[in-house]
Design an enzyme around this catalytic site. Sequence first.
Site, PDB file in Angstrom:
ATOM      1  N   ASP A  50     -19.047   7.187  30.956  1.00 25.87           N
ATOM      2  CA  ASP A  50     -17.932   7.255  31.880  1.00 25.87           C
ATOM      3  C   ASP A  50     -18.545   7.678  33.230  1.00 25.87           C
ATOM      4  O   ASP A  50     -19.663   8.197  33.266  1.00 25.87           O
ATOM      5  CB  ASP A  50     -16.927   8.293  31.366  1.00 25.87           C
ATOM      6  N   ASP A 101     -16.593   9.132  36.491  1.00 24.29           N
ATOM      7  CA  ASP A 101     -16.011  10.320  37.125  1.00 24.29           C
ATOM      8  C   ASP A 101     -16.028  11.502  36.152  1.00 24.29           C
ATOM      9  O   ASP A 101     -15.458  11.426  35.069  1.00 24.29           O
ATOM     10  CB  ASP A 101     -14.559  10.033  37.538  1.00 24.29           C
TER      11      ASP A 101
HETATM   12  C1  G6P Z   1     -11.228   7.407  36.643  1.00 26.54           C
HETATM   13  C2  G6P Z   1     -10.806   8.800  37.067  1.00 26.54           C
HETATM   14  C3  G6P Z   1      -9.333   8.857  37.393  1.00 26.54           C
HETATM   15  C4  G6P Z   1      -8.986   7.768  38.397  1.00 26.54           C
HETATM   16  C5  G6P Z   1      -9.356   6.413  37.834  1.00 26.54           C
HETATM   17  C6  G6P Z   1      -9.042   5.257  38.792  1.00 26.54           C
HETATM   18  O1  G6P Z   1     -10.762   7.176  35.365  1.00 26.54           O
HETATM   19  O2  G6P Z   1     -11.059   9.741  36.029  1.00 26.54           O
HETATM   20  O3  G6P Z   1      -9.031  10.126  37.925  1.00 26.54           O
HETATM   21  O4  G6P Z   1      -7.594   7.794  38.695  1.00 26.54           O
HETATM   22  O5  G6P Z   1     -10.737   6.395  37.535  1.00 26.54           O
HETATM   23  O6  G6P Z   1      -9.877   5.367  39.908  1.00 26.54           O
HETATM   24  P1  G6P Z   1      -9.832   4.409  41.166  1.00 26.54           P
HETATM   25  O7  G6P Z   1     -11.129   4.706  41.863  1.00 26.54           O
HETATM   26  O8  G6P Z   1      -9.729   3.000  40.687  1.00 26.54           O
HETATM   27  O9  G6P Z   1      -8.633   4.811  41.965  1.00 26.54           O
HETATM   28 MG    MG Z   2     -14.087  10.844  33.511  1.00 26.14          MG
END
Ligand code: G6P
Ligand code: MG
Length: 237
Positions: A18, A20
């Site tokens: 993953d 983030d």
């Molecule tokens: C990851 C993060 C989320 C975020 C999502 C979409 O899963 O953990 O917190 O909302 O990505 O991210 P983006 O960059 O597409 O807005």
């Molecule tokens: Mg994450």
Amino acid sequence: MPRAAKGEIPLIGGLIFDLDGVVVDTSELHYQAWKRLAAELEIAFNRADNEKLKGLSRLESLDSILLLASSYKHRSKIAARFGKMELAEIKNSWYLESVRKLAPKDILPGVERFLIESRQHGIRTAIASSSKNAETVISSLEITHLFDRVIDGTRVADSKPNPQIFLIAAEEMNEKPSSCIVLEDALAGVRAARLAKMRCIGIAPDSTFLPADLVIPGFSNFGIEDLFGFDRAKPEI
Ligand code: G6P
Ligand code: MG
């Protein structure tokens, strides 16, 4: 966790990271951008609310924030002024302003070493992130070359806990799901790994926090030898 004898190579085909919260802590950047949007909409939004957004897609996150509006009337007023796509786009433009400032120093401790070590042992590596900005983030961190594949939120209709993103990553690495290990910090991601029938290492400060095969606080004290036990571990699915 049993450690491999010197020179022993774990039989693991692919590691699926993953992004983030595992490779880089972008949670704070998401939080600042969502907070700014919430303030514009006069919605109270705090760090505890932000925790619940981890692993959710951008639109799912927006929906959660809109539910925090004080009343039905408040929500209707927002809906009359803005479309959801427009709000999500505004938040994303603010988020991207901070993503562009990310640099190699922002890679979480030990991650780059662990990636290099894994690849030196012939293990394939992929990113599987719900974020549609994954390519931009890893490019800012200057680690694109350390991944065989990057599967991002643009590739799947349903976000985690749907296992599709991990299954695509395994397929594109030419690895069976049972040969892959997912590295995840969000509950939705751990559930997705289970559904994909993959083993999972959770990244969390507290070992009781995630229902993964193993939970570690980060990669500072985690090396390729520590993966050895996974060759025999039977995932609880
Ligand atoms: C990851 C993060 C989320 C975020 C999502 C979409 O899963 O953990 O917190 O909302 O990505 O991210 P983006 O960059 O597409 O807005
Ligand atoms: Mg994450």
